[in-house]
Design an enzyme around this catalytic site. Sequence first.
Site, PDB file in Angstrom:
ATOM      1  N   SER A 117     -13.738  54.725 -29.220  1.00  0.00           N
ATOM      2  CA  SER A 117     -14.060  55.591 -28.093  1.00  0.00           C
ATOM      3  C   SER A 117     -14.298  54.786 -26.815  1.00  0.00           C
ATOM      4  O   SER A 117     -13.412  54.141 -26.301  1.00  0.00           O
ATOM      5  CB  SER A 117     -15.265  56.462 -28.447  1.00  0.00           C
ATOM      6  OG  SER A 117     -15.478  57.457 -27.485  1.00  0.00           O
ATOM      7  N   ASP A 259     -12.210  58.625 -21.144  1.00  0.00           N
ATOM      8  CA  ASP A 259     -12.601  57.391 -21.820  1.00  0.00           C
ATOM      9  C   ASP A 259     -11.468  56.933 -22.732  1.00  0.00           C
ATOM     10  O   ASP A 259     -10.370  57.498 -22.729  1.00  0.00           O
ATOM     11  CB  ASP A 259     -13.914  57.564 -22.577  1.00  0.00           C
ATOM     12  CG  ASP A 259     -13.783  58.451 -23.811  1.00  0.00           C
ATOM     13  OD1 ASP A 259     -12.876  59.293 -23.845  1.00  0.00           O
ATOM     14  OD2 ASP A 259     -14.601  58.301 -24.740  1.00  0.00           O
ATOM     15  N   ASP A 261     -10.572  57.091 -25.840  1.00  0.00           N
ATOM     16  CA  ASP A 261      -9.854  57.997 -26.750  1.00  0.00           C
ATOM     17  C   ASP A 261      -9.750  59.405 -26.185  1.00  0.00           C
ATOM     18  O   ASP A 261      -9.321  60.329 -26.884  1.00  0.00           O
ATOM     19  CB  ASP A 261     -10.501  58.017 -28.137  1.00  0.00           C
ATOM     20  CG  ASP A 261     -11.870  58.668 -28.159  1.00  0.00           C
ATOM     21  OD1 ASP A 261     -12.548  58.678 -27.105  1.00  0.00           O
ATOM     22  OD2 ASP A 261     -12.271  59.171 -29.221  1.00  0.00           O
ATOM     23  N   ASP A 263     -11.745  61.820 -25.426  1.00  0.00           N
ATOM     24  CA  ASP A 263     -12.504  62.983 -25.882  1.00  0.00           C
ATOM     25  C   ASP A 263     -13.647  63.311 -24.931  1.00  0.00           C
ATOM     26  O   ASP A 263     -14.396  64.258 -25.151  1.00  0.00           O
ATOM     27  CB  ASP A 263     -13.017  62.806 -27.312  1.00  0.00           C
ATOM     28  CG  ASP A 263     -14.038  61.684 -27.472  1.00  0.00           C
ATOM     29  OD1 ASP A 263     -14.226  60.897 -26.509  1.00  0.00           O
ATOM     30  OD2 ASP A 263     -14.635  61.577 -28.557  1.00  0.00           O
TER      31      ASP A 263
END
Length: 465
Positions: A117, A259, A261, A263
Site C-alpha cells: 500500500s 497511494d 495500490d 485504494d
Amino acid sequence: MTNKKVSKVAEKKSGKLFGTDGIRGTANQWPMTPETVVKIGQAIGYILQKQAGAAGARKVVIGKDTRLSGYMIEQALASGLNSMGIFVQLVGPLPTPGIGYLTRTMRAAAGIVISASHNPFHDNGIKVFGPDGFKISEDMEREIERLVLDEDLTQFLPPSREIGRTRRIEDAQGRYIVYVKGTFPLEYTLDGMRIVLDTANGASYKVAPSVFQELGAEVIQLGDDPNGTNINDKVGALYPAKLSEAVLQYRADVGISLDGDADRVIMVDEKGEIVNGDRILAICALHMKERGLLKKNTLVATQMSNFGLEKRMNESGIQVIKTGVGDKYVVDEMRKNGYNLGGEQSGHIIFLDHTTTGDGCIAALGVLAVMKQTKKKMSELNHVFEDVPQVLINCRVRHRKDLHEIKGYNELIKSIEKKLDGDGRLFVRFSGTEPVIRVLVEGPDKTAINQYAEEIASFLEKELS
C-alpha cells in the site's frame, strides 16, 4: 544454532502473520521471503481445495503494484498455489480494488494483491479477497497462520498430474477501467475539466489516467514513471504538497492523489488546499442524503476522523458510527448493518453500492460527480465543515506491549484528559502495518494539544525503544 534455525524460532515465536491490512513486512525478511510466501500460497490453496470438495481445482487471481519485490513474491505465491492444484491467473500491476472486482466477476475462489500500500518500496505485503470480492475473515486469516506456522504442508500436496498451472490475463486493465467509469453518472462527462493526477509511481499509473481521460478530462500526470523502487517516494496520497503546487501551476480544477495500490485518495481544490478523507466523506454524505441515497442516513468513520466531521454530520441529520482504525473494520460495520458510505481520514473511501473495498478512483469520481451536479468548484465543497485542531505524531518503536502495563502511562493519559476537560480527546494506537505508534490529540487550543502530543510521544519513544 544456525541462521536457518534462528529464523524458524523467530517465525514460531511470532505466531502472527496478519496485521490490520493483510500480511506485510520488509522484502526478503520474514515473512516476505520466498520460502514463507510459497507456504502462504500452499496454505491458501489447501483451504480452497478443502472448500471445493469434489468440485476439484479452484482459480485464484493475483495482482500487484510496481515494487521490485513483486516479481519474486508473485512467482512464489503462484508456485505455492500451483503445488496445491490451484489454477492461477496473473493480471500484473492493478489497483487493490481492481482485484476485488475481478475476483468476483471472474468467479474466482480468491483474489490476492501483492502490495504494501502506502509503505516504501522495500516493504511488500499480501492481501487476500474471498470469492465475493471482500477481504477474507479473521477466522480464515488465523487458519492460514496456523497452517504456515505449525503444519508440514508437503503432506497435503496432490499427485503430479493434479498440479495447477499459471497464465496471464491480458485485458485486466481494460476491464477495471470500464468498471470504474461505470460508477460515474451516465448523463455527465468531465469535458472541459483539467485534472492533475498523482499515481504515486504505483499500481494505478496506467489505469487511472485512462479512467479520467475517457470521461473527457484533460489529465496532467505526476508519479507515472515507476522503476521498482520509487513507489510512494515523495509522491502520492501521503505527499500531496507537489500536487498542490502543480494544481496552481497548471490552473487545474482539481488534483487527485492516489497511494501505491490506489485504494486511498487525497484531493486538492483549485486553490491548492488539501481535501482529505474526512472532507470527501462529508461532501459525498451530504450530497447522497439530499438525494435520498445515503442508507439509514448513516456514515461510518474511524476513531481517527476529526470531530468536526461528526459535528457537521449530526447537524445535518446524519448519524456517524466510528470503528477501529482500518478500512476492513469500516467495511465490516457497513456490511453488518446495511450502510453504503464509509471511510477513513487517510483516504480509504468505500462506496459499498459500487465496490467492496476502498477505491481511490471511484471515490474521486464520486466527488467530481458532486461538482458536476451542484455546479460548484472544489474549493466551495471543501469548506463543508470546520476542523477541530488535531495533532498526529507517529513514533517509530522497536517493540510492542500493552500500553496500560507501562509504568506511568495511565497516569499520564489521565492527567492530559483532565487538562482537556471534555473539550477534546486523545487516541493512541499501534499501527497495524508499520513499526509505529500513533498519538492523536484534538482540542480547541493548538499550542496545548501540540504540547500534550509531544509529551505522550516522548514518553512512549523512551519506553518502547
